[in-house]
Design a protein around this motif. Structure first.
Motif, mmCIF file in Angstrom:
data_model
loop_
_atom_site.group_PDB
_atom_site.id
_atom_site.type_symbol
_atom_site.label_atom_id
_atom_site.label_comp_id
_atom_site.label_asym_id
_atom_site.label_seq_id
_atom_site.Cartn_x
_atom_site.Cartn_y
_atom_site.Cartn_z
ATOM 1 N N VAL A 122 0.839 -1.205 0.000
ATOM 2 C CA VAL A 122 0.000 0.000 0.000
ATOM 3 C C VAL A 122 0.865 1.242 0.000
ATOM 4 O O VAL A 122 0.610 2.214 -0.717
ATOM 5 N N VAL A 123 1.955 1.242 0.779
ATOM 6 C CA VAL A 123 2.829 2.420 0.847
ATOM 7 C C VAL A 123 3.482 2.673 -0.498
ATOM 8 O O VAL A 123 3.572 3.818 -0.969
ATOM 9 N N GLN A 124 3.968 1.608 -1.131
ATOM 10 C CA GLN A 124 4.642 1.767 -2.425
ATOM 11 C C GLN A 124 3.679 2.243 -3.512
ATOM 12 O O GLN A 124 4.036 3.048 -4.359
ATOM 13 N N SER A 125 2.450 1.712 -3.493
ATOM 14 C CA SER A 125 1.497 2.103 -4.537
ATOM 15 C C SER A 125 0.821 3.437 -4.244
ATOM 16 O O SER A 125 0.330 4.102 -5.158
ATOM 17 N N GLY A 126 0.763 3.768 -2.965
ATOM 18 C CA GLY A 126 0.086 5.009 -2.589
ATOM 19 C C GLY A 126 -1.425 4.907 -2.631
ATOM 20 O O GLY A 126 -2.124 5.913 -2.547
ATOM 21 N N LEU A 127 -1.928 3.680 -2.766
ATOM 22 C CA LEU A 127 -3.370 3.466 -2.866
ATOM 23 C C LEU A 127 -3.862 2.739 -1.616
ATOM 24 O O LEU A 127 -3.269 1.729 -1.196
ATOM 25 N N ALA A 128 -4.934 3.235 -1.033
ATOM 26 C CA ALA A 128 -5.480 2.629 0.182
ATOM 27 C C ALA A 128 -6.068 1.263 -0.128
ATOM 28 O O ALA A 128 -6.536 1.000 -1.242
ATOM 29 N N SER A 129 -6.078 0.376 0.874
ATOM 30 C CA SER A 129 -6.667 -0.964 0.759
ATOM 31 C C SER A 129 -7.650 -1.146 1.903
ATOM 32 O O SER A 129 -7.243 -1.151 3.078
ATOM 33 N N TYR A 143 -4.107 2.550 5.104
ATOM 34 C CA TYR A 143 -4.219 3.865 4.473
ATOM 35 C C TYR A 143 -2.836 4.525 4.503
ATOM 36 O O TYR A 143 -2.243 4.743 5.588
ATOM 37 N N PRO A 144 -2.279 4.866 3.315
ATOM 38 C CA PRO A 144 -0.915 5.400 3.286
ATOM 39 C C PRO A 144 -0.870 6.873 3.726
ATOM 40 O O PRO A 144 -1.820 7.642 3.513
ATOM 41 N N VAL A 145 0.242 7.242 4.385
ATOM 42 C CA VAL A 145 0.481 8.643 4.804
ATOM 43 C C VAL A 145 1.896 9.026 4.341
ATOM 44 O O VAL A 145 2.836 8.227 4.482
ATOM 45 N N GLU A 146 2.044 10.192 3.811
ATOM 46 C CA GLU A 146 3.357 10.621 3.315
ATOM 47 C C GLU A 146 4.270 10.959 4.506
ATOM 48 O O GLU A 146 3.981 11.843 5.312
ATOM 49 N N ALA A 147 5.348 10.184 4.640
ATOM 50 C CA ALA A 147 6.291 10.386 5.764
ATOM 51 C C ALA A 147 7.127 11.651 5.510
ATOM 52 O O ALA A 147 7.749 11.806 4.455
ATOM 53 N N GLN A 148 7.142 12.526 6.523
ATOM 54 C CA GLN A 148 7.843 13.797 6.362
ATOM 55 C C GLN A 148 9.330 13.699 6.709
ATOM 56 O O GLN A 148 10.139 14.524 6.301
#
Length: 816
Positions: A122-129, A143-148
């Protein structure tokens, strides 16, 4: 059992059952829909919640505002349905959680439903599952979140419990359906009561009245009802009236028949086969010089007056007709007159009644005095002359008709065919003179000619060779080929019907070749005949079973070796075939049955392969005789052992599909078995799957006859053909035997065997594994569910003496 149920019970039960099925199906359907709607609604809410959380986490991380994230997570815990709400970094470490004990733990170790592979995907695709787990009644969300920054949150993982919502919805649905079912049941009961008074009760009254149709007790008192019931009432009344008129007409006809019989001056006889009593009309007695009250009504009265030279032939002819070997009884013979001389009579009879076992019980016939009429003598002589010459067309005349057809058929556009039929007379040539053989073939030509229309020209073109010119078969080649093949099959069946010539009985074997004739190619008549003859020669090979089509690359096939065929006939007649017995045991090693196998050794010691002599018997019409011969010998064996006080295990016989499909084979088989008075299930038959896959209307009566005669039925070689479960469902089988090739493939791949065995198990039938040659195979078959075993690991095919040693107790062996 169900056929005896009253409509009073059957209709309400059927209606209630149907209602319950519909209500239950609707309940499960709505329950499934409710769950789906709940899941969809919950998923929508979760999406909105996670979208909001994604924005908050990303902004909070950018501002290093950790408290804001913790507040949002704390708010999420207020939803009682949320079981897991955690925020994870790239190493699956829990940064924030709805339960404080999970914080800074590895999610893999503390969260059961968490999947690290899904996390990274999910993180690599950026799409929620977001998925619904129907077994756990939960919703899982990644649900992916952009790590700052490194070590920051990159995923929100959530699990929401659907069970409380589903339980509440299910309870409401059940309450609603209970109300609906109760109301529907009341309406159904009311409808059933109305149906009883309007339909069932009138039918019961009609049924009671129908028992007295044709008698003075017949009355109809049916109340008002449906129009169809009233129509049936009217029809029953009309039947009663017609039956009364028919009885009167029958009485009148009987009186007229008696007058007509006496007026025609023919003698009438009526023979009761069970008691031997014979009714002899006054005219019958008058023919041989006796008064109406002077002869005893017995079979011996007629038999004792037959001329000595005619007696044996007449009795044989009568016996063959009564036993079903011939289709009619006709005879011209001499009877002793009271004055001492003999009179010629024409005697003709017909069976008119049979008992419940199919045995004839009554026969009626006429006697016609032909001794004093020169006209009758001339007619008989002409009939004999016509029988000798038959309906034979000269070869020259046939070739002329063939030439005319070949030259004119183009205008019609239809396909035709030439069938070349060769009748094998080699086996009967030693028993008949040349003249008698020609007469026999002429009778065959007459028989063949009488079966076909003017569209087919029949000719006896050579000794033992017949030609059939079939005109206007079809407009296309495929249909013409099918119809020609059907005609060829019919021709072979007609030819193989027995001939009765004097004291001899002959069965002829025919081989056929078919040459299709199109509407384009122009051929010489001689070439057409030659092509059909080539096809006939090719049809003699085993793979064509006596019938073949001509094709351009056709090569002449070798004839079956005549000496081997003759030897097989003698082997069957003289009981030269050896009987072998291969036991079938259960899982404890107890012998449950034994398969009877035939083996054939020639005089020089050479062993003929089973497949070869069975194929030879099937091609030449001997397989039914072979099967009946083995049956009688096995019955004799069982009877001998029974007289010694020994009960053998069930013996099963392999019955050829060709034998089973013959018109009178089953009756002959049952007659043989019953003549030895065997116990039920003492004898069994093994039938291939192809038997049961033919027309049910054809197979079912024969199977019922076998079952009623106490014959056990085994489905043999299951798994070699279509493995149709209809065979197991539609017929009363005793056991199922797997095909021998199942044992061969067992050690390499058991999946096929497992599928076959699992298909049979619901029918509660014993399953026999054939060809078991090792302990390992037997153990594997036992594991898969086989209950019985047959093969070299148990015992090879045993001779009678070895079989005695196996099944008989030691003290009894001395008396066997």
């Amino acid at each position: 059992m169900f056929r005896k149920l009253s409509l009073v019970v059957l209709i309400p039960v059927c209606m209630l059952t149907l209602y319950l099925v519909l209500v239950t199906a609707e309940y499960f359907y709505e329950s499934k829909q409710v769950r789906k709607e709940l899941a969809d609604r919950q998923v929508g809410q979760i999406k909105q919640q996670l979208l909001r959380m994604q924005a908050i986490v990303q902004s909070a991380q950018a501002l290093q505002d950790i408290e804001r994230i913790e507040q949002e997570v704390s708010l999420a815990t207020l939803d009682m349905n949320v079981m897991v709400y955690i925020l994870l970094d790239a190493n699956s470490r829990i940064r924030f959680a709805n339960h404080a004990v999970w914080r800074d733990s590895n999610a893999i170790e503390v969260i059961d439903g968490y999947d690290v592979i899904q996390h990274h995907a999910v993180v690599q695709s950026g799409l929620a599952s977001i998925s619904v787990n129907p077994e756990r009644l939960s919703i899982q969300a990644y649900y992916p979140v952009e790590a700052q920054y490194p070590g920051a949150t990159e995923l929100v993982y959530l699990e929401s419990d659907l069970a409380p919502l589903v339980a509440k919805a299910s309870t409401e649905l059940q309450q609603r359906f209970m109300r609906v079912w109760g109301l529907g049941a009341l309406l159904l009961i009311g409808f059933t009561c109305v149906l009883y008074y309007l339909l069932i009760r009138p039918f019961k009254l009609l049924s009671k009245s129908a028992k007295h149709v044709g008698t003075p007790e017949f009355t109809i008192q049916v109340p008002w009802s449906a129009a169809e019931v009233l129509s049936l009432q009217t029809s029953l009344q009309q039947v009663h009236e017609r039956l009364g008129r028919a009885v009167k007409q029958l009485n009148d006809s009987e009186q007229r028949w008696l007058f007509a019989v006496e007026g025609s001056r023919n003698g009438i006889w009526d023979w009761d086969l069970r008691t031997g009593e014979v009714f002899l009309s006054d005219r019958w007695k008058e023919m041989i010089g006796y008064l109406p009250d002077e002869l005893e009504g017995a079979f011996q009265t007629w038999e004792a007056r037959l001329h000595p030279d005619d007696k044996q032939a007449v009795l044989n002819c009568l016996d063959e007709y009564v036993s079903g070997k011939t289709k009619e009884f006709e005879s011209v013979h001499r009877l002793l007159h009271r004055d001492g001389h003999y009179v010629w009579v024409f005697d003709r009879g017909m069976l008119v009644d049979w008992d419940h076992l199919g045995r004839p019980t009554r026969m009626i016939g006429i006697h016609v005095d032909v001794s004093e009429s020169e006209k009758n003598h001339a007619a008989i002589a002409e009939l004999v002359k016509q029988s000798a010459s038959g309906h034979r067309m000269l070869p020259e005349a046939f070739m002329e008709q063939l030439s005319q057809y070949l030259s004119q058929r183009n205008r019609a556009g239809y396909w035709g065919a030439l069938l070349f039929v060769n009748v094998d007379t080699h086996d009967i040539s030693d028993s008949l003179s040349t003249h008698e053989l020609e007469r026999l073939l002429s009778q065959l030509g007459a028989r063949l000619s009488s079966y076909f229309t003017e569209n087919i020209v029949v000719a006896h073109i050579e000794f033992g060779n017949f030609a059939f010119l079939v005109k206007d078969l079809a407009v296309d080649a495929e249909m013409a080929g099918r119809r020609a093949l059907a005609l060829a099959t019919e021709l072979r069946q007609i030819t193989m019907r027995p001939f009765h010539y004097g004291e001899h009985h002959f069965s002829l074997v025919a081989n056929l070749g078919i040459c299709l004739l199109d509407s384009v190619e122009t051929l010489a008549p001689e070439l057409v005949v030659r092509r059909a003859q080539l096809a006939m020669e090719h049809g003699k090979s085993s793979e064509h079973a006596g019938c073949a089509f001509y094709h351009p690359d056709l090569a002449r096939a070798l004839d079956p070796e005549p000496s081997l065929l003759n030897a097989l006939q003698r082997a069957i007649t003289d009981n030269q075939l050896s009987l072998m017995f291969q036991p079938v045991v259960d899982v404890y090693g107890k012998i449950e049955s034994a398969e009877v196998l035939s083996r054939w050794s020639l005089a020089n010691g050479e062993i003929v392969p089973v497949a070869q002599f069975i194929s030879l018997a099937e091609q030449n019409g001997l397989v039914a005789s072979l099967d009946l011969n083995v049956t009688e010998r096995v019955c004799q064996l069982v009877k001998q052992f029974r007289q010694l006080g020994i009960t053998l295990p069930r013996l099963t016989l392999n019955i050829s599909t060709l034998s089973f499909c013959q018109a009178d084979f089953i009756e002959q088989f049952i007659a043989v078995v019953r003549s030895y008075e065997l116990d039920d299930k003492q004898l069994g038959v093994e039938l291939a799957e192809s038997v049961f896959l033919t027309s049910k209307a054809f197979v079912e009566p024969r199977i019922i006859q076998l079952v009623e005669a106490g014959i056990a039925i085994t489905l043999d070689n299951f798994g070699a053909g279509q493995s149709a479960l209809s065979c197991l469902h539609n017929y009363p089988l005793t056991e199922v035997k797997l095909d021998v090739h199942c044992a061969v493939s067992l050690l390499n791949d058991a999946s096929w065997n497992q599928a076959l065995i699992q298909a049979v198990q619901p029918f509660k039938l014993p399953i026999v594994a054939k060809g078991v040659e090792s302990v390992q195979q037997q153990q594997l078959f036992t594991t898969l569910g086989c209950t019985h075993f047959q093969g070299y690991n148990i015992a090879r095919a045993l001779s009678l003496n070895d079989f005695k040693q196996l099944v008989c107790p030691r003290p009894l062996l001395r008396s066997v």
